[in-house]
Design a protein around this motif. Sequence first.
Motif, PDB file in Angstrom:
ATOM      1  N   VAL A  53       0.661  -1.363   0.005  1.00 47.99           N
ATOM      2  CA  VAL A  53      -0.572  -0.275   0.010  1.00 47.99           C
ATOM      3  C   VAL A  53       1.438   1.928  -0.027  1.00 47.99           C
ATOM      4  O   VAL A  53       0.596   2.583  -0.969  1.00 47.99           O
ATOM      5  N   TYR A  54       1.668   1.664   0.548  1.00 57.54           N
ATOM      6  CA  TYR A  54       3.242   2.249   0.680  1.00 57.54           C
ATOM      7  C   TYR A  54       4.590   2.484  -0.555  1.00 57.54           C
ATOM      8  O   TYR A  54       4.827   3.600   0.019  1.00 57.54           O
TER       9      TYR A  54
ATOM     10  N   ILE B  47       4.869   5.661  -4.833  1.00 53.14           N
ATOM     11  CA  ILE B  47       6.481   6.091  -6.176  1.00 53.14           C
ATOM     12  C   ILE B  47       5.866   5.239  -7.404  1.00 53.14           C
ATOM     13  O   ILE B  47       5.470   6.551  -8.360  1.00 53.14           O
ATOM     14  N   ILE B  48       4.680   4.893  -8.047  1.00 55.53           N
ATOM     15  CA  ILE B  48       3.716   4.833  -9.017  1.00 55.53           C
ATOM     16  C   ILE B  48       3.031   6.086  -9.504  1.00 55.53           C
ATOM     17  O   ILE B  48       3.432   6.213 -10.267  1.00 55.53           O
ATOM     18  N   GLY B  49       2.425   5.416  -8.165  1.00 50.82           N
ATOM     19  CA  GLY B  49       0.944   6.503  -8.814  1.00 50.82           C
ATOM     20  C   GLY B  49       1.377   7.920  -8.408  1.00 50.82           C
ATOM     21  O   GLY B  49       0.963   9.019  -9.542  1.00 50.82           O
TER      22      GLY B  49
ATOM     23  N   MET C 291       6.798  12.220  -3.018  1.00 49.14           N
ATOM     24  CA  MET C 291       6.490  11.605  -1.311  1.00 49.14           C
ATOM     25  C   MET C 291       5.730  10.327  -1.224  1.00 49.14           C
ATOM     26  O   MET C 291       6.015   9.685  -0.039  1.00 49.14           O
ATOM     27  N   GLY C 292       6.163  10.110  -2.802  1.00 47.59           N
ATOM     28  CA  GLY C 292       5.805   8.344  -3.486  1.00 47.59           C
ATOM     29  C   GLY C 292       7.020   7.354  -1.970  1.00 47.59           C
ATOM     30  O   GLY C 292       6.834   6.329  -1.288  1.00 47.59           O
ATOM     31  N   ALA C 293       8.411   8.086  -1.977  1.00 49.56           N
ATOM     32  CA  ALA C 293       8.958   7.216  -1.982  1.00 49.56           C
ATOM     33  C   ALA C 293       9.445   7.944  -0.298  1.00 49.56           C
ATOM     34  O   ALA C 293       9.885   6.876   0.616  1.00 49.56           O
ATOM     35  N   GLU C 294       9.075   8.478   0.232  1.00 50.97           N
ATOM     36  CA  GLU C 294       8.093   8.604   1.523  1.00 50.97           C
ATOM     37  C   GLU C 294       7.316   7.604   2.141  1.00 50.97           C
ATOM     38  O   GLU C 294       7.862   6.712   2.883  1.00 50.97           O
TER      39      GLU C 294
END
Length: 495
Positions: free
Chosen positions: A68-69, A73-75, A436-439
């Motif tokens: 889920v988290y 990254i892709i989204g 933010m996806g990496a976060e």
Amino acid sequence: MEVRGKGELLGHPRGIYLIFTTEIWERFSYYGMRGLLVLFLSAATIDGGFGWSSARALEIYATYVALVYIAPIIGGYIGDRWLGRKRAVIVGSILMMAGHFAMVVPGVAPAVVGSITNYPVSDLLHESGIELGALSVSTQQLEQMAAYAMHRGWGELPHTSLTLAYLLVSWSFYLALLLIILGTGFFKPNMAIMVGELYEKTDPRREAGYTIYYTGANIGAFVANLVAGTIGEVFGWHLGFSVAGLGMGIGLVVFILGARRTMVGIGERPQRSQVQSAPLNNHERKRVLGILLMSMFTIVFWMGFEQGGGLLNVMVRDSVDRSVLGFDTPVTWFQSLNPMFIFLFAPLFVAMWGALARRKIDLHPTTKYAIALILMASSFLLLIGAQAEVERTGSCSALWLVAVFAVQTAGELAISPVSKSLVSRYAPTRIASPMMGAEFACYAVGAWLAGQVGAWALNSGPKEAFELLLIACLTTAALCLGIRRIVDRLLASSD
């Protein structure tokens, strides 16, 4: 100061309140699922569950939360490059809603197949003692069901129908998880970045805005476990999952209607010139490295925090005295403690950050992270005490868990809004959503580690796991304080 979106309300852009409201419903759906998943998987099949061991349930829970988290990254990348953040949020909401409703299929598919074949398929699957949720039906399981059918006098097994029903249960379950994972991947990073878009990069209200956003998320989480959680425990797991899907549908409608009025110019589809932007320059690469370095320190915090939905959920079910005036409190209600404390503590944190900003006092992010890690360590000290009581008397007071969630929530407010604000402030604009996806990916790593630690704790002893997590949090807090100058050098060129 530039007003972004369309107008202000109570000192903040109006768009923050739309995001606040949408987050309530999205978190209602997610936490409704989160609170029920381990309990559903580890419940006996005769009680509507899959009949898994608690350790195995924790492992699938950890994998699910990790994915889920990681998906953001892709989204986030797709939202930045093609869809635009608003459209990405809408796509994500639709996928999540579909996923939650797909969780109903395992509950109804056996009954539907049974009604078509005029055979008690549902009773056989749930009463014969086989585990559900495998990707295929084994010969051993078929033999076990055949023996049970003979015992009940139901006659010869309809092998094809039974296999179909079993596979519908399993595959619809995993499809549901996949849809929720993909939907969250689109939703979370793009929504979080749009919070930052509402404010100028140097706007001192930015961290308060993220705390408002975070408060909305946790109001939804609080209500989810009282509503969807209770319905799932009392009236049926799959009914609880469907209520979570309904909540996501409401959130989708709210966002579509409200964005037209309050999010003008925010989260729009990127222009071609932005998509074909130049590679990162040296200063931008340093800022990306600084963000990633800080994000790494959140992994240990989330490894501790995600015990709440896993190991602590099992502990509440098996080892906590939940009796209040003769009423046994549902297990999922304890999942509402964290969002309840968010709701109570968030205004204090907003006021504190505001007061510090007015006095020109700016606590360094490494200091805030260290405070959060020390608070997390303190919660495991409390859990060591709770486990000692369990070992003495067989159960512990629910007040131990109330205190644990209160301390962990304070730590969460010291790190989560701050980390998201850090990304939105320092990340190069054209890769803001992937950053933010990496976060979120660091959260994913922490969640996966949490499941492994939780499964190990069920086999080796919770006390040893709590001690390990206590030491890990304190050590990481010390390391975090030690890298302040390195972080300053990496981020110095941003503003």
